[in-house]
Structures are given as C-alpha cells and as structure tokens.
Design a protein around this motif. Sequence first.
Motif, PDB file in Angstrom:
ATOM      1  N   LYS A 154       0.866  -0.904  -0.058  1.00 41.83           N
ATOM      2  CA  LYS A 154       0.045   0.186   0.108  1.00 41.83           C
ATOM      3  C   LYS A 154       0.707   1.389   0.105  1.00 41.83           C
ATOM      4  O   LYS A 154      -0.024   2.186  -0.308  1.00 41.83           O
ATOM      5  CB  LYS A 154      -0.485  -0.086   1.175  1.00 41.83           C
ATOM      6  CG  LYS A 154      -2.137   0.957   0.989  1.00 41.83           C
ATOM      7  CD  LYS A 154      -3.287   0.767   2.643  1.00 41.83           C
ATOM      8  CE  LYS A 154      -4.362   1.316   1.920  1.00 41.83           C
ATOM      9  NZ  LYS A 154      -5.214   2.391   3.091  1.00 41.83           N
ATOM     10  N   ARG A 155       2.341   1.258   0.497  1.00 39.12           N
ATOM     11  CA  ARG A 155       3.248   2.173   0.438  1.00 39.12           C
ATOM     12  C   ARG A 155       4.001   2.585  -0.878  1.00 39.12           C
ATOM     13  O   ARG A 155       5.326   3.026  -0.732  1.00 39.12           O
ATOM     14  CB  ARG A 155       3.587   2.433   1.463  1.00 39.12           C
ATOM     15  CG  ARG A 155       2.835   2.138   3.116  1.00 39.12           C
ATOM     16  CD  ARG A 155       3.889   2.456   4.195  1.00 39.12           C
ATOM     17  NE  ARG A 155       2.808   1.685   5.147  1.00 39.12           N
ATOM     18  CZ  ARG A 155       1.824   2.260   5.897  1.00 39.12           C
ATOM     19  NH1 ARG A 155       1.641   3.062   5.210  1.00 39.12           N
ATOM     20  NH2 ARG A 155       1.700   2.029   7.253  1.00 39.12           N
ATOM     21  N   CYS A 206      -7.243   7.177   3.582  1.00 37.67           N
ATOM     22  CA  CYS A 206      -6.231   7.150   4.262  1.00 37.67           C
ATOM     23  C   CYS A 206      -5.226   6.011   4.384  1.00 37.67           C
ATOM     24  O   CYS A 206      -5.882   5.216   3.004  1.00 37.67           O
ATOM     25  CB  CYS A 206      -7.769   6.183   5.704  1.00 37.67           C
ATOM     26  SG  CYS A 206      -6.495   4.988   6.457  1.00 37.67           S
ATOM     27  N   MET A 207      -4.468   6.229   4.358  1.00 39.61           N
ATOM     28  CA  MET A 207      -2.314   5.670   4.136  1.00 39.61           C
ATOM     29  C   MET A 207      -2.346   4.683   4.925  1.00 39.61           C
ATOM     30  O   MET A 207      -0.975   4.205   5.369  1.00 39.61           O
ATOM     31  CB  MET A 207      -1.840   7.205   4.020  1.00 39.61           C
ATOM     32  CG  MET A 207      -2.064   8.391   4.756  1.00 39.61           C
ATOM     33  SD  MET A 207      -0.372   9.342   3.811  1.00 39.61           S
ATOM     34  CE  MET A 207      -0.298   9.746   5.506  1.00 39.61           C
ATOM     35  N   THR A 208      -3.454   4.588   6.058  1.00 36.20           N
ATOM     36  CA  THR A 208      -3.205   3.999   7.360  1.00 36.20           C
ATOM     37  C   THR A 208      -1.496   4.011   7.479  1.00 36.20           C
ATOM     38  O   THR A 208      -0.910   2.840   7.831  1.00 36.20           O
ATOM     39  CB  THR A 208      -2.797   2.052   6.466  1.00 36.20           C
ATOM     40  OG1 THR A 208      -3.976   2.238   5.267  1.00 36.20           O
ATOM     41  CG2 THR A 208      -3.198   1.226   7.931  1.00 36.20           C
ATOM     42  N   CYS A 209      -0.964   5.509   8.108  1.00 36.59           N
ATOM     43  CA  CYS A 209       0.030   6.450   8.799  1.00 36.59           C
ATOM     44  C   CYS A 209      -0.543   5.003  10.214  1.00 36.59           C
ATOM     45  O   CYS A 209       0.730   5.169  10.860  1.00 36.59           O
ATOM     46  CB  CYS A 209       0.244   7.423   8.493  1.00 36.59           C
ATOM     47  SG  CYS A 209      -1.303   7.907   9.322  1.00 36.59           S
ATOM     48  N   TYR A 232      -4.700   1.603  -4.060  1.00 36.37           N
ATOM     49  CA  TYR A 232      -5.502   1.065  -2.593  1.00 36.37           C
ATOM     50  C   TYR A 232      -6.475   0.475  -3.683  1.00 36.37           C
ATOM     51  O   TYR A 232      -6.225  -1.717  -2.886  1.00 36.37           O
ATOM     52  CB  TYR A 232      -6.585   2.269  -1.997  1.00 36.37           C
ATOM     53  CG  TYR A 232      -5.498   3.047  -1.255  1.00 36.37           C
ATOM     54  CD1 TYR A 232      -3.677   3.208  -1.775  1.00 36.37           C
ATOM     55  CD2 TYR A 232      -5.444   4.386  -0.520  1.00 36.37           C
ATOM     56  CE1 TYR A 232      -3.357   3.720  -0.685  1.00 36.37           C
ATOM     57  CE2 TYR A 232      -5.094   4.979  -0.299  1.00 36.37           C
ATOM     58  CZ  TYR A 232      -3.933   4.693   0.120  1.00 36.37           C
ATOM     59  OH  TYR A 232      -3.167   5.620   0.351  1.00 36.37           O
ATOM     60  N   GLN A 270      -2.935   7.099  -5.721  1.00 38.36           N
ATOM     61  CA  GLN A 270      -2.551   6.218  -5.029  1.00 38.36           C
ATOM     62  C   GLN A 270      -4.617   6.112  -4.447  1.00 38.36           C
ATOM     63  O   GLN A 270      -4.203   4.592  -4.456  1.00 38.36           O
ATOM     64  CB  GLN A 270      -3.774   7.518  -3.836  1.00 38.36           C
ATOM     65  CG  GLN A 270      -3.197   7.477  -2.708  1.00 38.36           C
ATOM     66  CD  GLN A 270      -3.844   8.383  -1.629  1.00 38.36           C
ATOM     67  OE1 GLN A 270      -5.107   9.401  -2.067  1.00 38.36           O
ATOM     68  NE2 GLN A 270      -3.278   8.276  -0.287  1.00 38.36           N
TER      69      GLN A 270
END
Lengths: 607, 255
Positions: free
Chosen positions: A39-40, B160-163, A138, A134
Amino acid sequence: MANQPRVIVVGGGLAGLMAAIKIAEFGALVDLLSIVPVKRSHSVCAQGGINGAVNTKGEGDSPGLHFIDTVKGGDFLAHQPPVRDMCDAAPNIIYMFDRMGVPFTRTAEGLIEFRRFGGTLHHRTAHAGATTGQQLLYALDEQVRKFEAEGKITKYEGWEAFYPSIDESGRCVGLTAMDLRNMEIRSFASDAVIYATGGLGAIFGYGTNSVVNTGAAIAGCYQQGAIYGNPEFIQIHPTAISGADKLRLMSESVRGEGGRVWVPKNPKDTRAPLTIPPAERWYFLEEKYPAYGNLVPRDVASREIHHIVQTLGHRVEGEEAVYLDLTHLDPDYLTKKLGGVLEIYEKFKGHDPRKVPMKVAPAVHYSMGGLWVDYKQMTNIPGLFAAGECEYQYHGANRLGANALVACVFGGMVSGVNAFVWAEANAKKERSAAALAATNQKLKSRVNDVLGRAGDENPFGIRRELGQCMNRYVTIVRENESLKKADGMLVDLKKRLARAPLPDAGPWANQSLIHVLELENMIDLSRAITQGALLRDESRGAHFKPAFPNRDDEKWMRSTKASYTPDGPKFDFSETIDTSLKKPVERRYDVLPEHAPKPGGAAAAAH
Amino acid sequence: MESHGHSTNAPISVRVMRRDNPDATPRYEVFQIPHRQNMNVHMCLLEIQENPVTVEGTKTTPVAWDVNCLEEVCGSCTMIINGRARQACSTLVDTLEKPITIEPMTKFTVLRDLQVDRSRMFEDLKKTKSWVPIDGTHALGAGPRYAQDDQLVSYTLSRCMTCGCCVEACPQYGPGSAFIGPAVLSQVRRFNMHPTGKLNKGERLETVMGSGGITDCGSAQVCASVCPKEIPLLDSIAVVARDTTIHALTSWFGK
C-alpha cells in the motif's frame, strides 16, 4: 506429480498487484515480494489521472485517437501493435476500477468525469481528485487482500529481490531475495517470475520519484543477462517544486484544469507575481504552441522552460523557476479537482496556490526505457516477465501524461495472463535447485565483499555524487563530450565505492548494506543510460542533443538494446520499430492535428 | 534541477531514540545537524546517515527508519516527533521546538530505531472485508452510477494511508487491546456506503460488533484531530455505531 503452477511477482505497485490478481484468478499460486508494504508503493504518487477514450464529452474520441496521440507523443519510437492494444483496453480498465469502488470524480449525471491532459486535445483522463494513483493502488491492494485471505496470494513485504535464477537451458526458475529485517538470503522457486519494480529516478538524486525507485531490482536482471531497452529515454517533468530532499510533482492536471505557465517579460523583473500586469507577462507555451498551449507533451514543455530560464535568463522573484498560475480560477472548484496536489504545495511551500502562483521547475520524473520485453511482456530470458515502468514497451521516446497508470495496469494484465500460461506449461519441469543455489551464493559473496570493505570513502556521499553527475549531464540537454565525461565519472564512482567501508556491520535491519548493494546496481544502469545517450546522435522525444537537433528516422528508428558486461554495457541497434499502424509524421503541437475535436461536427454527432 | 538549500542558521540539535532490535533496551543519542532551507525531519536523518557521529563525538550507526514517497501520501515515515505522531517528510524543522526529539510509534513492535511493524492494521482490514466484492477483473462494463456528493465522502475516507497516527493517539488501541481502531472502522463505513460494497455490509458489521469492535471505542475523540489527511474519523465511528445498533435490532427481530 506436476507442481501446482507458481508465479513470483516482484513489486507491489499497480503493475505488480494487477499481475498478481490475474494469476490468482486463473488459479495459480502467487508469491508477491515487495520492499515496502504494498500500500506504500510509489504508484501512490501518481496524481492527475488515467487515460482511456470513453468519449463522454461528445468529442468523437476513440481508442484509435488515443493510440495516435500516444505514438506521436512518443516520437514514434514505440512498437505500435502493443500500444494499440493498450489503448483499446483502456476504457475497460477504467470501468474495472469503477467496479472496484475507486471514488472517481463524477459528472452531474453520476458518470465518471474526464479532464484534459498533455499531448491530446480530448477529455480523456479519468481521475479521483488529484490522487488518482493512490486511489487505483488502494483498489488493487484491497482486491489482493481478498485473495490473501483466501490463501491464493502470499505476500512477502520487506523483501528485496536481487537476482533472477536462470537454469542451464536459460529458463528463469525463481529468484534470490533478501529479508530486510533479519538480512536472510533466500531463493524462491517458481515456474515464472514477473518484475514490476517501477522506475529508477533515484539514480538522478533529486526528482519526483520515491526513495525505493532505485532501479536496483531490474539492474539485477540486467546483470543476469536480461536486455535493457531504450535506457537513454528519461522523462523530465516540467512542473515540480523545489525542495532539498525531493522535487515534488505538481501534476499536469493543474494545467489540464486551466493552469497557465508564464514568466515576467522582463528577465530582471522581481515584482510579486500578482502585481505584474497581464501585458507584462509572457505566456510562452501558449504563444509558441497555440494549438496545445500549456498542454504540450512534457518533453516539449521542459525544453521550453529550460530555454526560458537557463538560456534567456528569466527568473521569478529571483528564482530559477516559472510560474504555474491557478489564481484566475474558482478556489472551490480547484479544491474539488486538485485538492491533493494543492495540499502538497501548501504543506511544503507554505503558500496557497489558489491565491499565489506556484513556482515550478523541471525535474526527473519517469523512465520510458526499461527491461526489453516482447508483446507478451516476456524478457529475452524465457519465464522472466516485466510490467509497468520497469519495462520499455509503451511510451517510446516520451510518455504522455496519464498513460503511465494505464500502461502499468495493462502491462500487469498481459504479463499476468502470459506468465500463468507459461507457468502452467512449464510446471512439469524441474525448478533447478542448482540455479537457485547459484544466485544465492552470488548474493552471499557480494554481501561478504561489501561487509569486508575498507578505505576512506563514504557510500552515502558517493550516492549524492551519482545524482549530481546524472542530473547535470544526462537530463534535458545532452552533449557528447559531457556524456563521455559522465561515463568516466561513473566508472570512477564504482571504483571508489569498493573503498567505502560500511558504517554498520550489524545483522539486523542493516539499511547501509542494502544501500551499497543498490548503489552498485544504480551505477550499472547509469552507464547504460549515459552510453545509450552518447550513441544516439539525433533528437527524439525526451532525448535532445543540440548538435543533432532533428529526429533521424532513417538511421535511428530503432530500439536501443543494452546488455550487461563487467566492463560496461554492450549495445545492439538491429531492432527496427514496427510502425505498421501509423506512419511517422513530423511531431507538431503548434497547429491542430487532423483529429482535433470539432464541436458540433459530424464526428461528435455520430458518437 | 537540484537545490542544496544552504543556510546560515545555527545547527539543530536532534535527539533520537535508538534500539538495535526488538528486544534491545532503548537509548537516546543526540546529534548536531547543519540547518538547511526548507529542511524536514527526514533530512535530519539523512544527515545522520552520512555522518553518524553523536554530539559527544562518538561514532555510531546510521538511524534506521522507513521512508518512501516524501510527500505525505504513502504513510511510511510516521514517527513520534516532539511527542506527536506525524510524518517525517511533511514535518518542517523550522516549525519545531528545539531540541527535536524523534521516537518510534509506541503502539507497534519496534523493529529497529524508528522502524515499526504496522502489519496489524492491514490484518484488521482483512478481517473487516475492506474491499468491494467483484466477480472478476475481466470486462463487465461500467460500475454503478454515483452522485457527486457521495463520491466526495467516499474519496475523503479513501485517502486513509494507514499511517497509524490515529491509533497512536487513541487511548484504547495498543498491544494489550483487541480494538481495531478508527482507521479500520472508517473503512467499514466507506465500503458499507458503496453500492456493491454494501453487499457485505452485514458481515462487516458483525465483525465490528464483536470483541475489539466498535464498542471498544472510548470516545476519547483524539483520533480525528491527529489525522494528517483530516479524515472525519469521529463521523465514521458514529455512522458505524449507528449501523451496528440497527443491524443488531433488525437481525434480532428477523430471527
């Protein structure tokens, strides 16, 4: 008993996840390796959108026109059949994401909204605000999680792939990777491998790329015999903001939504931008390219900005940049359409682009070149596939904006299908233990060598010098003497790296060790980029040599194919370009093309 | 195309919590770092990486940290900076009190120095079926029509980037608690509002009705205020709480 077909996918960006999903749908097992939690991945940085000729604006758009814009945008260096297939598939790719729940920006009727982008006159770019990459990533991440829950995809996050393993017959039977936590070196066996490891922008030090975009993984393929295609074609994006650690992208969609590029007419003018009257501003792109204006392709816009700033000496408030101006547009509209990008400018520059023109300059952004692949996305090594930015196939000499996402996803699909077919056909064969052990040993020896180094060099300083060298000599303007000099510097950097002791010899999460392994690989790719640029005596797309200012189709309508040798790259220019679908024409953006949308015309009414 | 950002400002003092591996005892090291224009916390760590010498002149190892996009969309470089969880890339040094203290997040296992293992958040997204169920990736035509207003809500939640900033701030979340936290609850809301995602609404709600679910929220209300993407997490929690109540009633009466 035959093995159940098993495919390894390296990289968890859009291309890798798409490939993994396709393979899982067909029923083979997938091992998905990624340096970062998927996801990153760098796909999150794609902002403006994804192209597909859905034709919702009555402009008579079609996949055929998307194809023409794409091959022309690429200055006719891409083989045309796969580009046509990608453009044909693009509308359904957008619909697939729509079904996955991507929150695409909508029209009043509830349909997907499309905007304009560079190198086309049609509204062809679907987007989710201005964080489209993004949102697409996702969606695939979520679908992969579903397959993971079902046991069809196994993720190895925090693993870095180094070498594909090649058996005696030349077939790829797996790879060797390293666990970035406990530094374990392990070989993974499979019937096919797909590399989807993204670009190599980090080679240039400063640019729009993420930290992981070193190109190290594909350099490992190159070192193992995979051919590298069109290395010299590096895209410089015209509009990024300055920064001491990264040049952050200000999406082309800013211009797609009406942003205008200008400088004060007087090069010495230092007044605040909004106090400069319109008559004293120079909208140089609109003036020189009346047909496409601010939406000329990136190579064209970057060269113009370079000329204005570096040759003619124009400055904006004393800075080496140009204005990217949105202040004439409605702030609420801008927030809705471009919020994610404007937020970045505000956070990092401290100014609101709705109120003050942004200051932007060109920055290294994308690699059109990459692993050479055939139309099935297979490299010259049987069983080894590549998809996404790490391969060379779709963009020729220059990529059009919003074509990266569609190429990643399409390449992921094609590689996924073909890797599955290949894996199924080869699952009965032995996955050579000797080949897997050989790459394991190769990486172990290299690690021991790096750990044992002594001398007075600093590996992090060498990386900085690599970026400076490549940025200075191998970007917008290329000259043969400078390129020769750069290649000499690269040879020297590699020698010096061998005299750089590691600042950390620890056995756990040793980022310094990984840094040096990556850096050696980056230097190998840098030499392919630099020498490829040196050899190609013409100007085409992003590759510009003032000494050879024209495109030379007679001599250079050919792919550059680089092969690794310990003494540097070896080149082969025997591959001519398949231009069977659209005859190459002069690439002009100052006049309207034949296929420009004609409001109210027959084409619009009929479609 | 590059900028070095020289500056004449005084050097910055940075205090970093170090830990060689998950079992090691943490310690602090202090570094003096040359100031640069537009400098962020990430750049402080880069300076230490190239010159890993403490203020006392002791040679040490480079600090380990996770980083990727450098523009606050990937969530990697989340760490505790002067007591607050935020991203090292978008935290500018000039806005911080000195000395700057940098520590790893406290709600997750520390792998090394500032690196933490946030895989639990991804596992919880699996448990809550945080996806839209589709029949396949082959061509099946367009998706459902979607109103502009609904898209705006969905998009806001989908950023939301799940940070992990929200769970770091949440007093209910942590190694000793099963609570799935605000970020995942907000994704439950997002998928439950999608025309196709709705088809799994009941299952998602039942998952968050159990242990570690919505009732573990202590209404401390700090999550939304620390979210770097300004996601309305409190609204999401309220929507999911209401939906679980309705679901409990309707499924009870339906039996």
